[in-house]
Write a protein that holds these residues in place. Structure first.
Motif, short mmCIF file in Angstrom:
data_model
loop_
_atom_site.label_atom_id
_atom_site.label_comp_id
_atom_site.label_asym_id
_atom_site.label_seq_id
_atom_site.Cartn_x
_atom_site.Cartn_y
_atom_site.Cartn_z
N ARG A 1 13.59 3.42 -0.66
CA ARG A 1 13.55 2.20 -1.46
C ARG A 1 12.31 1.35 -1.15
NH1 ARG A 1 18.47 -1.29 -0.37
NH2 ARG A 1 17.90 -0.69 1.76
N VAL A 2 11.76 1.51 0.03
CA VAL A 2 10.62 0.69 0.43
C VAL A 2 9.31 1.14 -0.23
CG1 VAL A 2 11.71 0.21 2.65
CG2 VAL A 2 10.03 2.06 2.48
N ASN A 3 9.32 2.25 -0.94
CA ASN A 3 8.08 2.80 -1.48
C ASN A 3 7.40 1.88 -2.49
OD1 ASN A 3 8.10 5.15 0.05
ND2 ASN A 3 9.31 6.29 -1.44
N ASP A 4 8.15 1.00 -3.11
CA ASP A 4 7.56 0.07 -4.07
C ASP A 4 7.12 -1.24 -3.44
OD1 ASP A 4 7.82 1.81 -6.24
OD2 ASP A 4 9.90 1.19 -6.59
N GLY A 5 7.28 -1.37 -2.13
CA GLY A 5 6.79 -2.55 -1.44
C GLY A 5 7.88 -3.45 -0.91
N LEU A 6 7.49 -4.29 0.05
CA LEU A 6 8.37 -5.27 0.66
C LEU A 6 7.68 -6.62 0.68
CD1 LEU A 6 9.60 -3.24 3.78
CD2 LEU A 6 11.01 -3.85 1.82
N LEU B 1 4.72 4.89 2.46
CA LEU B 1 5.25 6.23 2.65
C LEU B 1 5.57 6.46 4.12
CD1 LEU B 1 5.93 9.05 1.66
CD2 LEU B 1 3.50 9.66 1.91
N GLY B 2 4.67 5.98 5.01
CA GLY B 2 4.95 6.11 6.43
C GLY B 2 6.20 5.34 6.84
N LEU B 3 6.38 4.15 6.27
CA LEU B 3 7.58 3.37 6.58
C LEU B 3 8.82 4.07 6.04
CD1 LEU B 3 8.80 0.77 7.71
CD2 LEU B 3 8.39 -0.30 5.48
N ASP C 1 0.84 -1.20 0.00
CA ASP C 1 0.00 0.00 0.00
C ASP C 1 0.88 1.25 0.00
OD1 ASP C 1 -1.62 2.17 0.60
OD2 ASP C 1 -2.81 1.10 2.08
N PRO C 2 0.82 2.07 -1.05
CA PRO C 2 1.69 3.25 -1.12
C PRO C 2 1.58 4.17 0.10
CG PRO C 2 0.66 2.86 -3.25
CD PRO C 2 0.02 1.91 -2.27
N LYS C 3 0.38 4.31 0.66
CA LYS C 3 0.22 5.18 1.82
C LYS C 3 0.97 4.64 3.02
CE LYS C 3 -4.27 7.06 0.41
NZ LYS C 3 -5.71 7.20 0.76
#
Length: 292
Positions: free
Chosen positions: A42-47, A32-34, A27-29
């Protein structure tokens, strides 16, 4: 590679191991918090989370980038080779060493078998890209049991399926449990979403034409009075086959069955009407495998 004794279970880099759900990890939202909490965009595209040495190594071999590791002291020595390979990929990768109590508080898992590794989620592959070179594909319609998803991928890898396509409501193959059950083969078998652009959630409205556009004969695995038995020579004469499998219980949607080229059943004995979808997939993959 920094080996870090864990002092604070609220360490933000470890949120993916338990504080965030599978959907939040995409979830992009939430991401973004992470990103703001860790200072790492780098985490913006998911983990995604890989559980065990085997799954971690398969993800690494597939070219995924590790983000961080969580491990108990008892697994450090036996995981030395895994850690060295991760270090070769990302020299400054943090390895957090947690007590069993800390690991339980973080993840909620009663037991783990080796390291837990988060990886940066790879960019999705368009379905059309996979279909250009595939001869055998599996389509999972709304399969919402992670164990079944993982087991189907393991059979697909073992039995020569070139790609797996999943409908919009199908569970994510990269979810931790699916990846673990698959023994990491979710990172080996190419997969993509199909039918996301279809109206009213009817993936088949655009997904089946896409398959046919790429030369695939579509097979609905379902119980039907006019179905062909698996093994009928009419099926294997087609060079490119797409095997469409439905969710446990409800099976395939009637509109999907009607739109496929064939309906196929697995002959049963002893008045058993059907197999679990994961077991059925293995039978179908073997019987319909490419022979040359």
């Amino acid at each position: 590679m920094p080996i870090i004794p864990l002092e604070d279970v609220n360490e933000p880099r470890l949120r993916a191991f338990g504080a965030m759900t599978d959907s939040e990890l995409r979830d992009p939202k939430q991401l973004l918090g992470l990103s703001l909490a860790t200072g790492d965009d780098r985490v913006n595209d998911g983990l995604l989370v890989a559980e065990s040495a085997n799954v971690t190594l398969r993800a690494l071999a597939a070219g995924l980038t590790p983000y961080c590791v969580l491990i108990e002291p008892r697994w450090l020595e036996s995981s030395r080779d895994v850690i060295e390979q991760l270090e070769a990929a990302v020299p400054d990768l943090p390895v957090f060493v947690a007590t069993p109590e800390q690991r339980l508080a973080l993840t909620g898992y009663q037991m783990t078998r080796g390291p837990l590794t988060t990886f940066l989620r790879p960019a999705p592959t368009p379905a059309a890209e996979l279909l250009r070179t595939a001869r055998r594909v599996a389509v999972l319609e709304d399969v919402t049991n992670y164990t079944n998803v993982g087991a189907i991928f393991r059979s697909a890898a073992a039995l020569g399926v070139d790609a797996v396509l999943v409908t919009p409501r199908c569970h994510d193959p990269f979810y931790r449990r699916a990846a673990r059950v698959s023994m990491g083969t979710v990172f080996q078998v190419p997969w993509a979403r199909i039918g996301e652009d279809a109206p009213d959630g009817d993936w088949a409205a655009t997904g089946l034409p896409l398959l046919k556009e790429h030369g695939f004969t579509t097979l609905a695995l379902a119980l039907s009075d006019d179905s062909l038995a698996l093994g009928d020579p009419a099926l294997t004469q087609h060079p490119k086959l797409a095997m469409v499998l439905g969710t446990e219980g409800d099976g395939l949607a009637s509109r999907t069955i009607a739109a496929c080229d064939y309906t196929v059943r697995i002959p049963m004995a002893h008045d058993v009407d059907s197999l679990n979808v994961a077991a059925a997939s293995a039978v179908a993959f073997w019987e319909l495998r490419a022979r040359d």
